[in-house]
Design a protein around this motif. Structure first.
Motif, mmCIF file in Angstrom:
data_model
loop_
_atom_site.group_PDB
_atom_site.id
_atom_site.type_symbol
_atom_site.label_atom_id
_atom_site.label_comp_id
_atom_site.label_asym_id
_atom_site.label_seq_id
_atom_site.Cartn_x
_atom_site.Cartn_y
_atom_site.Cartn_z
ATOM 1 N N ARG A 236 -36.818 -87.832 34.591
ATOM 2 C CA ARG A 236 -35.627 -87.299 35.502
ATOM 3 C C ARG A 236 -35.262 -88.564 36.175
ATOM 4 O O ARG A 236 -35.685 -89.406 36.539
ATOM 5 C CB ARG A 236 -36.254 -86.372 36.410
ATOM 6 C CG ARG A 236 -35.109 -85.741 37.402
ATOM 7 C CD ARG A 236 -35.950 -85.579 38.788
ATOM 8 N NE ARG A 236 -36.893 -84.468 38.340
ATOM 9 C CZ ARG A 236 -36.675 -83.149 38.307
ATOM 10 N NH1 ARG A 236 -35.322 -82.655 38.766
ATOM 11 N NH2 ARG A 236 -37.494 -81.934 38.038
ATOM 12 N N ARG B 104 -24.144 -79.660 22.100
ATOM 13 C CA ARG B 104 -25.215 -79.448 22.611
ATOM 14 C C ARG B 104 -25.851 -78.090 22.338
ATOM 15 O O ARG B 104 -25.062 -77.221 22.031
ATOM 16 C CB ARG B 104 -25.145 -79.578 24.337
ATOM 17 C CG ARG B 104 -26.482 -79.369 25.105
ATOM 18 C CD ARG B 104 -26.240 -79.338 26.394
ATOM 19 N NE ARG B 104 -25.614 -78.310 27.118
ATOM 20 C CZ ARG B 104 -25.474 -78.268 28.398
ATOM 21 N NH1 ARG B 104 -25.677 -79.319 29.252
ATOM 22 N NH2 ARG B 104 -24.771 -77.215 28.833
ATOM 23 N N GLN C 55 -28.908 -75.794 23.537
ATOM 24 C CA GLN C 55 -29.950 -75.612 24.167
ATOM 25 C C GLN C 55 -30.694 -74.740 23.708
ATOM 26 O O GLN C 55 -30.726 -74.453 22.782
ATOM 27 C CB GLN C 55 -29.483 -74.833 25.655
ATOM 28 C CG GLN C 55 -28.530 -76.121 26.351
ATOM 29 C CD GLN C 55 -28.005 -75.473 27.712
ATOM 30 O OE1 GLN C 55 -27.186 -74.465 27.652
ATOM 31 N NE2 GLN C 55 -28.353 -76.244 28.948
ATOM 32 N N SER D 184 -31.622 -84.482 33.869
ATOM 33 C CA SER D 184 -32.540 -83.527 34.849
ATOM 34 C C SER D 184 -33.218 -82.616 33.724
ATOM 35 O O SER D 184 -32.656 -82.782 32.487
ATOM 36 C CB SER D 184 -31.799 -82.926 35.791
ATOM 37 O OG SER D 184 -30.714 -81.760 35.094
ATOM 38 N N PRO D 185 -34.294 -81.946 33.755
ATOM 39 C CA PRO D 185 -34.763 -80.841 33.206
ATOM 40 C C PRO D 185 -33.862 -80.124 32.337
ATOM 41 O O PRO D 185 -34.150 -79.776 30.978
ATOM 42 C CB PRO D 185 -36.006 -80.496 33.897
ATOM 43 C CG PRO D 185 -36.344 -81.410 34.881
ATOM 44 C CD PRO D 185 -34.814 -81.728 35.301
ATOM 45 N N GLU D 186 -32.802 -79.742 32.945
ATOM 46 C CA GLU D 186 -31.874 -78.794 32.420
ATOM 47 C C GLU D 186 -31.027 -79.574 31.383
ATOM 48 O O GLU D 186 -30.275 -78.762 30.721
ATOM 49 C CB GLU D 186 -30.636 -78.299 33.437
ATOM 50 C CG GLU D 186 -31.493 -77.634 34.585
ATOM 51 C CD GLU D 186 -32.411 -78.189 35.587
ATOM 52 O OE1 GLU D 186 -33.264 -77.460 35.896
ATOM 53 O OE2 GLU D 186 -32.142 -79.397 35.773
ATOM 54 N N ASP D 187 -31.076 -80.811 31.246
ATOM 55 C CA ASP D 187 -30.337 -81.453 30.033
ATOM 56 C C ASP D 187 -31.168 -81.619 28.898
ATOM 57 O O ASP D 187 -30.696 -81.850 27.728
ATOM 58 C CB ASP D 187 -30.083 -82.825 30.530
ATOM 59 C CG ASP D 187 -29.075 -83.064 31.468
ATOM 60 O OD1 ASP D 187 -29.388 -83.939 32.526
ATOM 61 O OD2 ASP D 187 -28.258 -82.230 31.730
ATOM 62 N N SER D 188 -32.411 -80.914 28.848
ATOM 63 C CA SER D 188 -33.285 -80.968 27.664
ATOM 64 C C SER D 188 -32.726 -79.855 26.598
ATOM 65 O O SER D 188 -32.329 -78.937 26.705
ATOM 66 C CB SER D 188 -34.524 -80.383 27.974
ATOM 67 O OG SER D 188 -35.323 -81.275 28.731
ATOM 68 N N SER D 189 -32.005 -80.735 25.515
ATOM 69 C CA SER D 189 -31.506 -79.889 24.530
ATOM 70 C C SER D 189 -31.496 -80.751 23.141
ATOM 71 O O SER D 189 -32.110 -81.926 23.027
ATOM 72 C CB SER D 189 -29.951 -79.816 24.652
ATOM 73 O OG SER D 189 -29.785 -79.003 26.066
ATOM 74 N N THR E 45 -35.888 -84.138 25.791
ATOM 75 C CA THR E 45 -36.962 -83.585 26.524
ATOM 76 C C THR E 45 -36.685 -84.546 27.733
ATOM 77 O O THR E 45 -37.065 -85.714 27.907
ATOM 78 C CB THR E 45 -38.066 -83.461 25.959
ATOM 79 O OG1 THR E 45 -38.174 -82.725 24.685
ATOM 80 C CG2 THR E 45 -39.038 -82.803 27.083
#
Lengths: 114, 116
Positions: free
Chosen positions: A15, A36, A38, A84-89, A112
């Protein structure tokens, strides 16, 4: 058809850090795009990479978060900033020729963020 | 608004059986239409495309699709499914003009499982 490669194929990042993804096309293409995907979802267009000028971003995506470069007709980079973790894609690059709208995709970069 | 709908999130067929994956679109004019396939851990591979002319188009791996303007549909078919066809399939539409932007709008995908 165009053959598109991406580096890295996958990465695990902390992060707050940034990652730059490279996209290389084996022939000149008019258009290059970044998408992207997700987890468990479809593809969403982030931006159109314009040669020698600023990228054109879709609604919900901004240059500060996803800076894009395209110095020539066969190469582009996408940076995912302050992750941030929300960018994991999965991030996919595509290339195509204006007028026929036929796009060819790279294998994707699986990111990740912990 | 422009959109692509793939009504079937998940489909399971037996090997050797026929397959039809549905795709409906909403677009201002006749679009370019595409089907892509994504195998696990892979990028997207173009199966086939429709630009104009014959409404039945042939693609790779034995797939075909039919454009039906009256139904705003572009369904993907295969007469006999092989185990290697297990993957996720995406329908996509794009503008039918020689413009500067060639954005594609993707459906949500259909995950195909193949039973032995």
């Amino acid at each position: 058809s165009a053959v598109i490669s991406q580096k890295p194929s996958r990465d695990i990042c902390q992060r707050g850090t940034s990652l730059t993804i490279q996209c290389q096309v084996d022939s000149q293409v008019t258009m290059m795009f970044w998408y992207r995907q997700q987890p468990g979802q479809s593809l969403t267009l982030i931006a159109t990479a314009n040669q020698g000028s600023e990228a054109t971003y879709e609604s919900g995506f901004v240059i500060d978060k996803f800076p894009i470069s395209r110095p020539n007709l066969t190469f582009s980079t996408l940076t995912v900033s302050n992750m941030s973790p929300e960018d994991s894609s999965i991030y996919l690059c595509s290339g195509g020729t204006s007028g026929r709208n036929e796009q060819f995709f790279g294998p994707g970069t699986r990111l990740t963020v912990l | 608004a422009q959109s692509v709908t793939q009504p079937d999130i998940h489909i399971t067929v037996s090997e050797g059986a026929s397959l039809e994956l549905r795709c409906n679109y909403s677009y201002g004019a006749t679009p370019y239409l595409f089907w892509y396939v994504q195998s696990p851990g892979q990028g997207l591979q173009l199966l086939l495309k429709y630009f104009s002319g014959d409404t039945l188009v042939q693609g790779i791996k034995g797939f075909e699709a039919e454009f039906k303007r009256s139904q705003s549909s572009f369904n993907l078919r295969k007469p006999s499914v092989h185990w290697s066809d297990a993957a996720e399939y995406f329908c996509a539409v794009g503008p039918n003009y020689g413009g500067a932007t060639n954005k594609l709008i993707f459906g949500t995908g259909t995950l195909l499982a193949v039973q032995p």
